[in-house]
Design a protein around this motif. Structure first.
Motif, PDB file in Angstrom:
ATOM      1  N   ARG A   1       0.839  -1.197   0.000  1.00  0.00           N
ATOM      2  CA  ARG A   1       0.000   0.000   0.000  1.00  0.00           C
ATOM      3  C   ARG A   1       0.883   1.260   0.000  1.00  0.00           C
ATOM      4  N   PRO A   2       0.316   2.410  -0.307  1.00  0.00           N
ATOM      5  CA  PRO A   2       1.091   3.659  -0.224  1.00  0.00           C
ATOM      6  C   PRO A   2       1.658   3.868   1.175  1.00  0.00           C
ATOM      7  N   GLY A   3       2.942   4.122   1.243  1.00  0.00           N
ATOM      8  CA  GLY A   3       3.634   4.244   2.516  1.00  0.00           C
ATOM      9  C   GLY A   3       4.424   3.006   2.894  1.00  0.00           C
ATOM     10  N   LEU A   4       4.278   1.930   2.138  1.00  0.00           N
ATOM     11  CA  LEU A   4       5.004   0.682   2.396  1.00  0.00           C
ATOM     12  C   LEU A   4       5.857   0.328   1.181  1.00  0.00           C
ATOM     13  N   SER A   5       6.924  -0.397   1.417  1.00  0.00           N
ATOM     14  CA  SER A   5       7.798  -0.862   0.347  1.00  0.00           C
ATOM     15  C   SER A   5       8.490  -2.130   0.823  1.00  0.00           C
ATOM     16  N   MET A   6       9.353  -2.661  -0.023  1.00  0.00           N
ATOM     17  CA  MET A   6      10.067  -3.868   0.334  1.00  0.00           C
ATOM     18  C   MET A   6      11.037  -3.634   1.486  1.00  0.00           C
ATOM     19  N   GLU A   7      11.467  -2.387   1.694  1.00  0.00           N
ATOM     20  CA  GLU A   7      12.368  -2.093   2.805  1.00  0.00           C
ATOM     21  C   GLU A   7      11.727  -2.401   4.155  1.00  0.00           C
ATOM     22  N   ASP A   8      10.399  -2.390   4.227  1.00  0.00           N
ATOM     23  CA  ASP A   8       9.731  -2.734   5.486  1.00  0.00           C
ATOM     24  C   ASP A   8       9.833  -4.216   5.808  1.00  0.00           C
ATOM     25  N   LEU A   9      10.233  -5.029   4.818  1.00  0.00           N
ATOM     26  CA  LEU A   9      10.385  -6.469   5.030  1.00  0.00           C
ATOM     27  C   LEU A   9      11.839  -6.908   5.048  1.00  0.00           C
ATOM     28  N   ASP A  10      12.765  -5.959   5.105  1.00  0.00           N
ATOM     29  CA  ASP A  10      14.184  -6.316   5.156  1.00  0.00           C
ATOM     30  C   ASP A  10      14.496  -7.051   6.457  1.00  0.00           C
ATOM     31  N   ASN A  11      15.310  -8.108   6.333  1.00  0.00           N
ATOM     32  CA  ASN A  11      15.739  -8.928   7.479  1.00  0.00           C
ATOM     33  C   ASN A  11      14.552  -9.561   8.219  1.00  0.00           C
ATOM     34  N   LYS A  12      13.453  -9.781   7.510  1.00  0.00           N
ATOM     35  CA  LYS A  12      12.285 -10.412   8.124  1.00  0.00           C
ATOM     36  C   LYS A  12      12.005 -11.795   7.526  1.00  0.00           C
ATOM     37  N   ALA A  13      12.939 -12.343   6.760  1.00  0.00           N
ATOM     38  CA  ALA A  13      12.705 -13.632   6.102  1.00  0.00           C
ATOM     39  C   ALA A  13      12.585 -14.760   7.119  1.00  0.00           C
ATOM     40  N   GLU A  14      13.447 -14.771   8.133  1.00  0.00           N
ATOM     41  CA  GLU A  14      13.387 -15.827   9.144  1.00  0.00           C
ATOM     42  C   GLU A  14      12.118 -15.719   9.968  1.00  0.00           C
ATOM     43  N   THR A  15      11.682 -14.511  10.263  1.00  0.00           N
ATOM     44  CA  THR A  15      10.443 -14.331  11.017  1.00  0.00           C
ATOM     45  C   THR A  15       9.243 -14.836  10.225  1.00  0.00           C
ATOM     46  N   ILE A  16       9.212 -14.549   8.933  1.00  0.00           N
ATOM     47  CA  ILE A  16       8.114 -15.022   8.087  1.00  0.00           C
ATOM     48  C   ILE A  16       8.144 -16.536   7.948  1.00  0.00           C
ATOM     49  N   ALA A  17       9.337 -17.108   7.793  1.00  0.00           N
ATOM     50  CA  ALA A  17       9.445 -18.566   7.682  1.00  0.00           C
ATOM     51  C   ALA A  17       8.991 -19.255   8.964  1.00  0.00           C
ATOM     52  N   SER A  18       9.340 -18.692  10.107  1.00  0.00           N
ATOM     53  CA  SER A  18       8.889 -19.274  11.374  1.00  0.00           C
ATOM     54  C   SER A  18       7.378 -19.165  11.539  1.00  0.00           C
ATOM     55  N   ALA A  19       6.804 -18.041  11.123  1.00  0.00           N
ATOM     56  CA  ALA A  19       5.352 -17.870  11.247  1.00  0.00           C
ATOM     57  C   ALA A  19       4.592 -18.794  10.315  1.00  0.00           C
ATOM     58  N   CYS A  20       5.159 -19.110   9.144  1.00  0.00           N
ATOM     59  CA  CYS A  20       4.480 -19.969   8.168  1.00  0.00           C
ATOM     60  C   CYS A  20       4.840 -21.434   8.318  1.00  0.00           C
ATOM     61  N   TRP A  21       5.592 -21.786   9.353  1.00  0.00           N
ATOM     62  CA  TRP A  21       5.987 -23.184   9.605  1.00  0.00           C
ATOM     63  C   TRP A  21       6.763 -23.758   8.426  1.00  0.00           C
ATOM     64  N   ALA A  22       7.707 -23.007   7.893  1.00  0.00           N
ATOM     65  CA  ALA A  22       8.437 -23.404   6.698  1.00  0.00           C
ATOM     66  C   ALA A  22       9.918 -23.533   7.010  1.00  0.00           C
ATOM     67  N   ARG A  23      10.676 -24.068   6.027  1.00  0.00           N
ATOM     68  CA  ARG A  23      12.122 -24.192   6.148  1.00  0.00           C
ATOM     69  C   ARG A  23      12.804 -22.838   5.999  1.00  0.00           C
ATOM     70  N   SER A  24      12.395 -22.089   5.013  1.00  0.00           N
ATOM     71  CA  SER A  24      13.004 -20.789   4.749  1.00  0.00           C
ATOM     72  C   SER A  24      12.034 -19.948   3.931  1.00  0.00           C
ATOM     73  N   ALA A  25      12.364 -18.680   3.816  1.00  0.00           N
ATOM     74  CA  ALA A  25      11.563 -17.743   3.035  1.00  0.00           C
ATOM     75  C   ALA A  25      12.493 -16.814   2.274  1.00  0.00           C
ATOM     76  N   VAL A  26      12.132 -16.519   1.044  1.00  0.00           N
ATOM     77  CA  VAL A  26      12.924 -15.637   0.176  1.00  0.00           C
ATOM     78  C   VAL A  26      12.014 -14.492  -0.270  1.00  0.00           C
ATOM     79  N   ILE A  27      12.462 -13.268  -0.037  1.00  0.00           N
ATOM     80  CA  ILE A  27      11.684 -12.075  -0.362  1.00  0.00           C
ATOM     81  C   ILE A  27      12.354 -11.376  -1.537  1.00  0.00           C
ATOM     82  N   ALA A  28      11.594 -11.101  -2.562  1.00  0.00           N
ATOM     83  CA  ALA A  28      12.119 -10.438  -3.756  1.00  0.00           C
ATOM     84  C   ALA A  28      11.095  -9.438  -4.260  1.00  0.00           C
TER      85      ALA A  28
END
Length: 278
Positions: free
Chosen positions: A147-174
């Motif tokens: 949304r306006p006011g958000l960008s990919m920079e808001d998800l920097d260094n959050k891959a491990e947190t997202i992977a843990s929340a989704c019960w996954a091995r890893s997460a890749v953000i692009a």
């Protein structure tokens, strides 16, 4: 003037709580009732579809299904249940589609909960819009519209947190190359190359052996060129140079060179010393 009923200890305690307390303000987006209803329907569309299907089958065909099972003998009903259970358990396209859809729904809900907990909100209180979740061979791919006011920079260094929340091995953000507002999150749940032993067709003689049992001679024989001369066959007489260095040549390439200090030097096709690599 009335006297305060609070004692000195009460004032000191309340002053300490006020000094050490933390207040967090989260702005809720101001949305109308139709917009909230449409967003809720979009978020829970698969659950609503399943409930609507079950309700339709129960209302429209419930009597016919009950009468069919009542008219059949008990052994036939048991056989039908066993066959249906076996078809559900075995691997088939319908089962794979249902499991993939279930994991897509779980991933979407878990990712939204993770974004809320990480406070990935703009100043209006809006979350990134999840407009797609597709299944892959290794997991799921989720598409976000920032949304306006958000960008990919808001998800920097959050891959491990997202992977843990989704019960996954890893997460890749692009980020999308064409549009900065489109973010792609790849959720990896399994690794197809994670087997302990992979049979290689390159080494037919040693592929099934453990690593410690592979002899060095077999490896050297595999790495040796096809036109390498056999040591058992007689070689033509060597030529002696002026410096006392004796070299053995073949008709095509240089293979070895015997030096006076009894050290064997292996030469390549261009005359380069490759002894250290062998």
């Amino acid at each position: 003037m009335s006297k305060s009923t609070r004692t000195r200890s009460t004032r000191r305690a309340s002053r300490g709580r006020t000094a050490t307390g933390t207040i967090e303000t989260i702005t809720r987006p101001s949305q109308s009732a139709p917009v909230k209803f449409l967003l809720a329907v979009w978020r829970w569309r698969w659950e609503l579809f399943v409930l609507a299907t079950i309700a339709y089958i129960t209302i429209a065909h419930g009597t016919a299904i009950t009468g069919y099972f009542q008219s059949n003998p008990l052994w036939l009903n048991a056989l039908l249940i066993i066959v249906l259970s076996g078809w559900i358990i075995t691997d088939n396209p319908v089962r794979r589609f249902v499991l993939n859809r279930i994991w897509c729904v779980i991933t979407r809900h878990r990712l939204r909960a993770c974004l809320v907990e990480m406070r990935t909100l703009n100043y209006s209180g809006n979350l990134p819009f999840i407009f797609g979740c597709l299944s892959t061979k290794t997991g799921q791919i989720v598409w976000l519209w920032m949304r306006p006011g958000l960008s990919m920079e808001d998800l920097d260094n959050k891959a491990e947190t997202i992977a843990s929340a989704c019960w996954a091995r890893s997460a890749v953000i692009a980020r999308s190359k064409r549009n900065a507002a489109v973010v792609r999150i790849e959720i990896n749940r399994r690794d197809p190359l994670a087997k302990t032993h992979i049979t290689s067709p390159l080494l037919n003689d040693t592929s099934d052996m453990p690593e410690a049992a592979v002899a060095d001679d077999a490896v050297m024989a595999f790495l040796a060129p096809d036109n390498a001369p056999d040591e058992s066959t007689p070689q033509p007489p060597a030529k002696t140079g002026t410096a006392g260095e004796t070299r053995t040549r073949t008709s095509k390439t240089k293979t070895t060179a015997a030096v006076n200090d009894s050290q064997t030097v292996i030469l390549g096709s261009n005359g380069e010393d490759v002894s250290d690599y062998v």
